[in-house]
Design an enzyme around this catalytic site. Structure first.
Site, PDB file in Angstrom:
ATOM      1  N   ASP A  77       0.797  -1.242   0.000  1.00 16.78           N
ATOM      2  CA  ASP A  77       0.000   0.000   0.000  1.00 16.78           C
ATOM      3  C   ASP A  77       0.822   1.282   0.000  1.00 16.78           C
ATOM      4  O   ASP A  77       0.248   2.375   0.013  1.00 16.78           O
ATOM      5  CB  ASP A  77      -0.960  -0.016   1.215  1.00 16.78           C
ATOM      6  CG  ASP A  77      -0.230  -0.242   2.548  1.00 16.78           C
ATOM      7  OD1 ASP A  77      -0.839  -0.874   3.449  1.00 16.78           O
ATOM      8  OD2 ASP A  77       0.938   0.195   2.686  1.00 16.78           O
TER       9      ASP A  77
ATOM     10  N   HIS B 132       6.456  -7.860  -1.002  1.00 16.31           N
ATOM     11  CA  HIS B 132       5.386  -8.252  -1.942  1.00 16.31           C
ATOM     12  C   HIS B 132       5.116  -7.159  -2.947  1.00 16.31           C
ATOM     13  O   HIS B 132       4.075  -7.152  -3.605  1.00 16.31           O
ATOM     14  CB  HIS B 132       4.101  -8.609  -1.166  1.00 16.31           C
ATOM     15  CG  HIS B 132       4.272  -9.875  -0.365  1.00 16.31           C
ATOM     16  ND1 HIS B 132       3.433 -10.210   0.677  1.00 16.31           N
ATOM     17  CD2 HIS B 132       5.202 -10.856  -0.422  1.00 16.31           C
ATOM     18  CE1 HIS B 132       3.842 -11.349   1.207  1.00 16.31           C
ATOM     19  NE2 HIS B 132       4.915 -11.761   0.563  1.00 16.31           N
TER      20      HIS B 132
ATOM     21  N   ASN C 216      -0.141  -7.278  17.904  1.00 14.44           N
ATOM     22  CA  ASN C 216      -1.314  -7.805  17.203  1.00 14.44           C
ATOM     23  C   ASN C 216      -2.483  -7.828  18.194  1.00 14.44           C
ATOM     24  O   ASN C 216      -2.316  -8.293  19.323  1.00 14.44           O
ATOM     25  CB  ASN C 216      -1.004  -9.236  16.725  1.00 14.44           C
ATOM     26  CG  ASN C 216      -1.971  -9.707  15.645  1.00 14.44           C
ATOM     27  OD1 ASN C 216      -3.177  -9.448  15.721  1.00 14.44           O
ATOM     28  ND2 ASN C 216      -1.460 -10.385  14.624  1.00 14.44           N
ATOM     29  N   PRO C 217      -3.670  -7.356  17.776  1.00  7.83           N
ATOM     30  CA  PRO C 217      -4.793  -7.398  18.720  1.00  7.83           C
ATOM     31  C   PRO C 217      -5.278  -8.820  18.982  1.00  7.83           C
ATOM     32  O   PRO C 217      -5.992  -9.080  19.945  1.00  7.83           O
ATOM     33  CB  PRO C 217      -5.900  -6.600  18.022  1.00  7.83           C
ATOM     34  CG  PRO C 217      -5.406  -6.220  16.694  1.00  7.83           C
ATOM     35  CD  PRO C 217      -4.017  -6.701  16.543  1.00  7.83           C
TER      36      PRO C 217
HETATM   37  N1  APR Z   1      -3.200  -3.638  14.343  1.00  7.09           N
HETATM   38  C1  APR Z   1      -2.321  -4.671  14.226  1.00  7.09           C
HETATM   39  N2  APR Z   1      -2.643  -5.891  13.732  1.00  7.09           N
HETATM   40  C2  APR Z   1      -3.924  -6.083  13.344  1.00  7.09           C
HETATM   41  C3  APR Z   1      -4.905  -5.063  13.423  1.00  7.09           C
HETATM   42  C4  APR Z   1      -4.493  -3.803  13.949  1.00  7.09           C
HETATM   43  N3  APR Z   1      -5.359  -2.779  14.080  1.00  7.09           N
HETATM   44  N4  APR Z   1      -6.078  -5.575  12.950  1.00  7.09           N
HETATM   45  C5  APR Z   1      -5.830  -6.854  12.577  1.00  7.09           C
HETATM   46  N5  APR Z   1      -4.544  -7.171  12.825  1.00  7.09           N
HETATM   47  C6  APR Z   1      -3.847  -8.441  12.581  1.00  7.09           C
HETATM   48  C7  APR Z   1      -4.744  -9.657  12.476  1.00  7.09           C
HETATM   49  O1  APR Z   1      -4.981 -10.205  13.776  1.00  7.09           O
HETATM   50  C8  APR Z   1      -3.885 -10.595  11.617  1.00  7.09           C
HETATM   51  O2  APR Z   1      -3.027 -11.381  12.432  1.00  7.09           O
HETATM   52  O3  APR Z   1      -3.211  -8.332  11.331  1.00  7.09           O
HETATM   53  C9  APR Z   1      -3.033  -9.638  10.776  1.00  7.09           C
HETATM   54  C10 APR Z   1      -3.437  -9.596   9.324  1.00  7.09           C
HETATM   55  O4  APR Z   1      -3.179 -10.871   8.788  1.00  7.09           O
HETATM   56  P1  APR Z   1      -3.406 -11.103   7.201  1.00  7.09           P
HETATM   57  O5  APR Z   1      -4.710 -10.512   6.792  1.00  7.09           O
HETATM   58  O6  APR Z   1      -3.135 -12.545   6.947  1.00  7.09           O
HETATM   59  O7  APR Z   1      -2.286 -10.185   6.515  1.00  7.09           O
HETATM   60  P2  APR Z   1      -0.771 -10.543   6.296  1.00  7.09           P
HETATM   61  O8  APR Z   1      -0.222 -11.324   7.431  1.00  7.09           O
HETATM   62  O9  APR Z   1      -0.091  -9.267   5.944  1.00  7.09           O
HETATM   63  O10 APR Z   1      -0.829 -11.480   4.985  1.00  7.09           O
HETATM   64  C11 APR Z   1       0.428 -11.858   4.414  1.00  7.09           C
HETATM   65  O11 APR Z   1      -0.742 -12.813   2.522  1.00  7.09           O
HETATM   66  O12 APR Z   1      -2.633 -12.285   1.398  1.00  7.09           O
HETATM   67  C12 APR Z   1      -1.278 -12.386   1.263  1.00  7.09           C
HETATM   68  O13 APR Z   1       0.292 -11.191   0.000  1.00  7.09           O
HETATM   69  C13 APR Z   1      -0.720 -11.041   0.954  1.00  7.09           C
HETATM   70  O14 APR Z   1       0.993  -9.760   2.067  1.00  7.09           O
HETATM   71  C14 APR Z   1      -0.131 -10.592   2.280  1.00  7.09           C
HETATM   72  C15 APR Z   1       0.276 -11.913   2.909  1.00  7.09           C
END
Ligand code: APR
Length: 273
Positions: free
Chosen positions: A122, A137, A234-235
Site C-alpha cells: 500500500d 510483496h 497484534n490485537p
Molecule cells: N493492528 C495490528 N494488527 C492487526 C490489526 C491492527 N489494528 N487488525 C488486525 N490485525 C492483525 C490480524 O490479527 C492478523 O493477524 O493483522 C493480521 C493480518 O493478517 P493477514 O490478513 O493474513 O495479513 P498478512 O499477514 O499481511 O498477509 C500476508 O498474505 O494475502 C497475502 O500477500 C498477501 O501480504 C499478504 C500476505
C-alpha cells in the site's frame, strides 16, 4: 477492536519492557503486515474483518494467467471486474499512513529501527517516511520489468490500451504490476535485501501479520533460531504468539506510538525524529 481500545497500565508496562529489548538489541528489523494498515482503512486479508473472511480467497492463479496471456491480464488490470478488487484498488489509492506508520518512521529516524520489511503493497511506510524499507510483496503503485526488474512510477510509462502489454524502456521486457502475485517469485533484489537484514537482526518487531505466508513468515523464526528476540504487536493471537518473546495485545497504531514514547524517554536523541 481498534475503536474501543484502551491502553491499560499493565499493557503500557509490557510496552515499556519491550522497549528495553529494542534498545538493548544491536539491529532491530521490523516485519509488518496488513494489520498495520487496518487503521488506515485497508481491511486485512484474514481474521476478523478480513477481505477473504468476507469474500473467500481469490483465485490463486493470477501469475500463471499473466504468463499465459500478458495482454489479457493487462486488460483485466485496467478494467477490474471483481467487486472487492475494485473496492480494494480505490481504498489503496485513498489510504494515508496512520500513527503506526508514523511511529515506525520515527523509530528509524532516532536509530532504534534499522530496517522495515513489509508484506504490504500500500506504499504507506514510504509515504510515512521510512527510508530503509523492503517491500517484499511489491508496491501496488509501481510497475516492474519481468526481465531486468526495473521499477517504474505510474507516470513514467504511457499505457496504451491498444498496445498491451507495456514494455520496459530499458530492455524491452514485459512490464507487470509490481505487486507480487501468488506463485510469482519474490524479485531477487528485494529478497537479497530481506535476507541480509534478517541475517544481522537480533530483535524482530512483528506488527499486524498472521505470519502464514512464506518466505516472510520464516524471518521471525530465523531470528529466534539464532537466539534473537521477537516482539509481536497484534490485537489477536497469531502463529507467532506461542514463540514470541513479548506479545503486545492491541492495535498497531496505539502500541507503536507508546513504543516510540518510551524509546524517546529512555534515550534522548539529538535527532527530533
Ligand atoms: N493492528 C495490528 N494488527 C492487526 C490489526 C491492527 N489494528 N487488525 C488486525 N490485525 C492483525 C490480524 O490479527 C492478523 O493477524 O493483522 C493480521 C493480518 O493478517 P493477514 O490478513 O493474513 O495479513 P498478512 O499477514 O499481511 O498477509 C500476508 O498474505 O494475502 C497475502 O500477500 C498477501 O501480504 C499478504 C500476505
Amino acid at each position: 477492536m481498534v475503536d474501543d481500545f484502551v491502553l491499560s497500565p499493565t499493557l503500557d508496562a509490557e510496552i515499556n519492557e519491550a522497549t528495553k529489548l529494542l534498545l538493548l538489541a544491536s539491529q532491530v528489523v521490523a516485519l509488518t503486515g496488513a494489520g498495520l494498515s487496518v487503521e488506515s482503512g485497508i481491511p486485512p486479508f484474514r481474521g476478523p474483518g478480513g477481505l477473504w473472511t468476507k469474500y473467500g480467497e481469490p483465485p490463486m492463479d493470477g501469475y500463471q494467467r499473466f504468463l499465459a496471456d500478458p495482454a489479457q491480464a493487462w486488460r483485466e488490470r485496467l478494467n477490474p471486474t471483481a467487486t472487492w478488487a475494485k473496492g480494494l484498488h480505490e481504498t489503496l489509492g485513498q489510504a494515508k499512513p496512520n500513527i503506526g506508520h508514523d511511529a515506525m518512521a520515527a523509530l528509524e529516524k532516532i536509530g532504534v529501527l534499522t530496517a522495515t520489511i513489509t508484506q504490504n503493497v500500500d506504499d504507506l511506510h514510504r509515504q510515512a517516511g521510512s527510508q530503509s524499507l523492503l517491500e517484499i510483496h511489491g508496491n501496488h503503485a509501481m510497475l516492474r520489468c519481468m526481465e531486468c526488474q526495473q521499477r517504474y512510477e505510474p507516470d513514467e510509462i504511457e499505457i496504451d490500451p491498444k498496445a498491451l502489454p507495456p514494455l520496459c524502456t530499458s530492455c524491452g521486457g514485459i512490464l507487470k504490476g509490481d505487486t507480487v502475485q501468488f506463485g510469482e517469485p519474490i524479485p531477487p533484489d528485494v529478497l537479497r535485501g530481506c535476507y541480509s537484514a534478517v541475517e544481522g537482526c537480533d530483535c524482530m518487531l512483528v506488527v499486524g501479520t498472521s505470519a502464514t505466508v512464506y518466505p516472510a513468515a520464516e524471518f521471525p523464526l530465523e531470528v529466534l533460531r539464532r537466539g534473537g528476540c521477537l516482539i509481536e504487536v497484534n490485537p489477536y493471537e497469531s502463529e507467532l504468539t506461542p514463540v514470541a518473546t513479548v506479545s503486545l495485545r492491541g492495535p498497531g497504531g496505539a502500541i507503536l506510538e507508546r513504543l516510540l514514547h518510551h524509546a524517546r524517554a529512555r534515550q534522548p536523541y539529538e535527532a527530533t525524529g
